[in-house]
Design a protein around this motif. Structure first.
Motif, PDB file in Angstrom:
ATOM      1  N   SER A 183      -2.560   1.022   9.809  1.00  0.00           N
ATOM      2  CA  SER A 183      -1.381   1.577  10.466  1.00  0.00           C
ATOM      3  C   SER A 183      -0.410   2.139   9.434  1.00  0.00           C
ATOM      4  O   SER A 183      -0.327   1.642   8.308  1.00  0.00           O
ATOM      5  N   PRO A 184       0.352   3.178   9.783  1.00  0.00           N
ATOM      6  CA  PRO A 184       1.383   3.686   8.867  1.00  0.00           C
ATOM      7  C   PRO A 184       2.422   2.615   8.516  1.00  0.00           C
ATOM      8  O   PRO A 184       2.924   2.581   7.389  1.00  0.00           O
ATOM      9  N   ALA A 185       2.705   1.738   9.470  1.00  0.00           N
ATOM     10  CA  ALA A 185       3.701   0.685   9.217  1.00  0.00           C
ATOM     11  C   ALA A 185       3.229  -0.262   8.130  1.00  0.00           C
ATOM     12  O   ALA A 185       4.020  -0.729   7.297  1.00  0.00           O
ATOM     13  N   LEU A 186       1.928  -0.568   8.122  1.00  0.00           N
ATOM     14  CA  LEU A 186       1.401  -1.459   7.088  1.00  0.00           C
ATOM     15  C   LEU A 186       1.519  -0.811   5.714  1.00  0.00           C
ATOM     16  O   LEU A 186       1.896  -1.469   4.731  1.00  0.00           O
ATOM     17  N   LEU A 187       1.199   0.478   5.623  1.00  0.00           N
ATOM     18  CA  LEU A 187       1.312   1.180   4.341  1.00  0.00           C
ATOM     19  C   LEU A 187       2.754   1.191   3.851  1.00  0.00           C
ATOM     20  O   LEU A 187       3.011   1.088   2.640  1.00  0.00           O
ATOM     21  N   ALA A 188       3.693   1.291   4.789  1.00  0.00           N
ATOM     22  CA  ALA A 188       5.102   1.372   4.396  1.00  0.00           C
ATOM     23  C   ALA A 188       5.615   0.083   3.775  1.00  0.00           C
ATOM     24  O   ALA A 188       6.642   0.095   3.073  1.00  0.00           O
ATOM     25  N   ARG A 189       4.913  -1.021   4.013  1.00  0.00           N
ATOM     26  CA  ARG A 189       5.341  -2.310   3.472  1.00  0.00           C
ATOM     27  C   ARG A 189       4.898  -2.514   2.028  1.00  0.00           C
ATOM     28  O   ARG A 189       5.269  -3.504   1.394  1.00  0.00           O
ATOM     29  N   HIS A 190       4.040  -1.611   1.515  1.00  0.00           N
ATOM     30  CA  HIS A 190       3.466  -1.782   0.179  1.00  0.00           C
ATOM     31  C   HIS A 190       3.784  -0.563  -0.678  1.00  0.00           C
ATOM     32  O   HIS A 190       4.150   0.494  -0.168  1.00  0.00           O
ATOM     33  N   PRO A 191       3.602  -0.705  -1.971  1.00  0.00           N
ATOM     34  CA  PRO A 191       3.722   0.471  -2.838  1.00  0.00           C
ATOM     35  C   PRO A 191       2.714   1.534  -2.436  1.00  0.00           C
ATOM     36  O   PRO A 191       1.693   1.228  -1.796  1.00  0.00           O
ATOM     37  N   PRO A 192       2.962   2.792  -2.776  1.00  0.00           N
ATOM     38  CA  PRO A 192       2.044   3.873  -2.393  1.00  0.00           C
ATOM     39  C   PRO A 192       0.599   3.543  -2.754  1.00  0.00           C
ATOM     40  O   PRO A 192       0.300   3.146  -3.880  1.00  0.00           O
ATOM     41  N   LEU A 193      -0.297   3.712  -1.783  1.00  0.00           N
ATOM     42  CA  LEU A 193      -1.711   3.393  -1.979  1.00  0.00           C
ATOM     43  C   LEU A 193      -2.401   4.627  -2.549  1.00  0.00           C
ATOM     44  O   LEU A 193      -2.726   5.571  -1.830  1.00  0.00           O
ATOM     45  N   THR A 194      -2.628   4.605  -3.867  1.00  0.00           N
ATOM     46  CA  THR A 194      -3.197   5.777  -4.535  1.00  0.00           C
ATOM     47  C   THR A 194      -4.591   5.542  -5.086  1.00  0.00           C
ATOM     48  O   THR A 194      -5.237   6.479  -5.538  1.00  0.00           O
ATOM     49  N   SER A 195      -5.065   4.312  -5.051  1.00  0.00           N
ATOM     50  CA  SER A 195      -6.365   3.996  -5.627  1.00  0.00           C
ATOM     51  C   SER A 195      -7.031   2.881  -4.830  1.00  0.00           C
ATOM     52  O   SER A 195      -6.357   1.943  -4.376  1.00  0.00           O
ATOM     53  N   PRO A 196      -8.368   2.938  -4.659  1.00  0.00           N
ATOM     54  CA  PRO A 196      -9.062   1.840  -3.986  1.00  0.00           C
ATOM     55  C   PRO A 196      -8.848   0.496  -4.684  1.00  0.00           C
ATOM     56  O   PRO A 196      -8.978  -0.552  -4.031  1.00  0.00           O
ATOM     57  N   ASP A 197      -8.520   0.500  -5.984  1.00  0.00           N
ATOM     58  CA  ASP A 197      -8.279  -0.759  -6.684  1.00  0.00           C
ATOM     59  C   ASP A 197      -7.114  -1.536  -6.074  1.00  0.00           C
ATOM     60  O   ASP A 197      -7.010  -2.750  -6.256  1.00  0.00           O
ATOM     61  N   GLN A 198      -6.237  -0.865  -5.380  1.00  0.00           N
ATOM     62  CA  GLN A 198      -5.075  -1.527  -4.786  1.00  0.00           C
ATOM     63  C   GLN A 198      -5.402  -2.225  -3.468  1.00  0.00           C
ATOM     64  O   GLN A 198      -4.551  -2.924  -2.906  1.00  0.00           O
ATOM     65  N   GLU A 268      -5.559  10.136  16.536  1.00  0.00           N
ATOM     66  CA  GLU A 268      -4.895  11.268  17.161  1.00  0.00           C
ATOM     67  C   GLU A 268      -3.437  10.946  17.472  1.00  0.00           C
ATOM     68  O   GLU A 268      -2.551  11.803  17.328  1.00  0.00           O
ATOM     69  N   ALA A 269      -3.186   9.701  17.884  1.00  0.00           N
ATOM     70  CA  ALA A 269      -1.828   9.291  18.247  1.00  0.00           C
ATOM     71  C   ALA A 269      -0.987   8.878  17.049  1.00  0.00           C
ATOM     72  O   ALA A 269       0.210   8.605  17.189  1.00  0.00           O
ATOM     73  N   GLY A 270      -1.580   8.816  15.861  1.00  0.00           N
ATOM     74  CA  GLY A 270      -0.845   8.414  14.667  1.00  0.00           C
ATOM     75  C   GLY A 270      -0.659   6.916  14.547  1.00  0.00           C
ATOM     76  O   GLY A 270       0.080   6.442  13.678  1.00  0.00           O
ATOM     77  N   LYS A 271      -1.359   6.145  15.387  1.00  0.00           N
ATOM     78  CA  LYS A 271      -1.274   4.692  15.284  1.00  0.00           C
ATOM     79  C   LYS A 271      -2.069   4.163  14.093  1.00  0.00           C
ATOM     80  O   LYS A 271      -1.786   3.089  13.581  1.00  0.00           O
TER      81      LYS A 271
END
Length: 335
Positions: A183-198, A268-271
Motif C-alpha cells: 500500500s502507498p500508506a505503508l511506503l510512506a511510513r518508511h524511508p524511500p524504497l530504492t533497493s530490494p536490499d531494503q 487500478e484504484a491506487g490501493k
C-alpha cells in the motif's frame, strides 16, 4: 402417482368419446382404433368403479354423472395444454460447471462473469471453488485439480499449472508473473524504497501457493532475480489464499509477493502499488482445461470464447497499466 388417480391418457380418450358421442369418431381424432378407445374407457371405468357410458345398438350416451363432470375434465385438460405451451416459451437453461480456485474466482472470474450472463441468457453458470484441490496442486500436475469432487466432473477447469493434461484439452488462458506489491500508506511510513536490499525492513506476506514451487517460494524467486537472494523471507504472515494476502497488503500489514493479475482492481484504484518495476515471468500460468465431450456443447464453447476474450482484455489493460506507471529506480530494473 396415487393408485386411485386415473391415467391421463384414459381421461383424454374419455373426453374425446364423450364430446363426439362416438367411439369411432374419437378413434379417428386420436389416430387409434375403436377397440383401443373402448379398452381405455373400460380401464377408466374400472379405476373409478362406475360406468361412464350407456351402450346400446344406436351408440353410446353419457351417464348423468359423467355428463355433469365432463366440463370440469375439459377445463383440466385445457389447463394441461396451456401448461405445456407455457413451458415451450421458457426453455430450460443449460448449465455449465466451472471449477477454479477461490482467489482466481473472486479476483478475476466473478468481476467479469456478469458480462457473459447478459450476453448468454439461456446459459446458467455454476462456479465451484474447491480450495483444497488447488492448495495441493504442483506445476506439471494439473490433473490434481480435476478430481470428481462433489459428485460430478466440471465442464471447464481454470487452474494454475504448467501444461497439458493427458486426455483433456488444455489451453493457456493467462500468463503469470510475480512482483512485490504494497500500500502507498505503508511506503510512506518508511524511508524511500530504492533497493530490494531494503525489503528486510518490511513484513513479507505469504500465500500457501508459495509451496507449489518446492524449495523456492515466490519471494525467493523474485529476490534471486533482483540480486537480493540474501534477504530472509521465512518469517511474516501466511495465508491459505492469495486473496487474503492481498487484502492484508491493502491493510498495511506488509508487502505481498503475488500475481498482479489477481490484484488488478487494487492497483487500478491506487490501493496497492508496485515499488519496483522488476516483474518475473513464470513458466506456469492459468490453464483452461476441458474434455472433448464438454467441447461438443455449444454453451461450453461459447464460455471458452468469452474467457479468451476477457483474457485478451486483461493483457491489454496490464500493458497499459505498466506502461503508464512511474519509472522505478534504475537499480531495480530487469536486464
Amino acid at each position: 402417482m396415487d393408485a386411485r388417480t386415473p391415467p391421463l391418457n384414459a381421461l383424454k380418450v374419455f373426453e374425446a368419446a364423450a364430446r363426439l358421442r362416438s367411439f369411432k369418431k374419437a378413434a379417428e381424432e386420436l389416430h387409434v382404433t375403436p377397440t383401443a378407445v373402448s379398452h381405455r374407457v373400460t380401464q377408466l371405468e374400472d379405476v373409478l368403479g362406475m360406468s361412464l357410458f350407456v351402450r346400446d345398438a344406436h351408440g353410446v350416451e353419457l351417464t348423468p354423472a359423467a355428463r355433469a363432470c365432463l366440463p370440469t375434465l375439459q377445463r383440466g385438460l385445457d389447463n394441461v395444454r396451456d401448461f405445456v405451451e407455457q413451458l415451450k416459451l421458457h426453455p430450460q437453461s443449460e448449465v455449465i460447471t466451472v471449477r477454479t480456485s477461490p482467489s482466481f474466482s473472486m479476483r478475476w472470474l466473478m468481476p467479469r462473469l456478469h458480462r457473459f450472463i447478459v450476453g448468454h441468457p439461456g446459459v446458467d453458470v455454476y462456479v465451484d471453488t474447491y480450495a483444497r484441490l488447488f492448495m495441493e496442486l504442483r506445476p506439471g500436475d494439473a490433473r490434481s485439480g480435476l478430481p470428481d469432487a462433489g459428485g460430478d466432473q466440471a465442464d471447464i477447469t481454470l487452474i494454475y499449472g504448467a501444461g497439458n493434461v493427458p486426455g483433456l484439452l488444455t489451453e493457456r488462458l493467462l500468463d503469470a508473473a510475480v512482483t512485490p506489491l504494497c500500500s502507498p500508506a505503508l511506503l510512506a511510513r518508511h524511508p524511500p524504497l530504492t533497493s530490494p536490499d531494503q525489503l528486510d525492513a518490511f513484513t513479507p506476506l505469504h500465500c500457501d501457493r508459495d509451496a507449489i514451487y518446492g524449495e523456492r517460494s515466490l519471494w525467493q524467486l523474485w529476490l534471486d532475480a533482483a540480486g537480493a537472494g540474501h534477504i530472509r523471507t521465512d518469517h511474516g504472515l501466511r495465508f491459505t489464499q492469495a486473496s487474503l494476502a492481498i487484502e492484508a497488503a491493502v491493510d498495511n500489514m506488509g508487502i505481498v509477493m503475488c500475481f498482479p493479475v489477481l490484484a488488478a482492481a487494487e492497483l487500478e484504484a491506487g490501493k496497492l502499488v508496485a515499488p519496483f518495476d522488476l516483474t518475473i515471468p513464470l513458466a506456469s500460468g492459468y490453464q483452461l482445461i476441458s474434455s472433448k465431450a464438454a467441447n461438443r456443447r455449444p454453451a461450453v464453447m461459447a464460455f471458452k470464447r468469452w474467457l479468451h476474450a476477457e483474457a485478451d482484455a486483461t493483457r491489454l489493460a496490464d500493458r497499459t497499466r505498466w506502461a503508464t506507471r512511474a519509472p522505478a529506480p534504475a537499480t531495480t530494473r530487469a536486464t
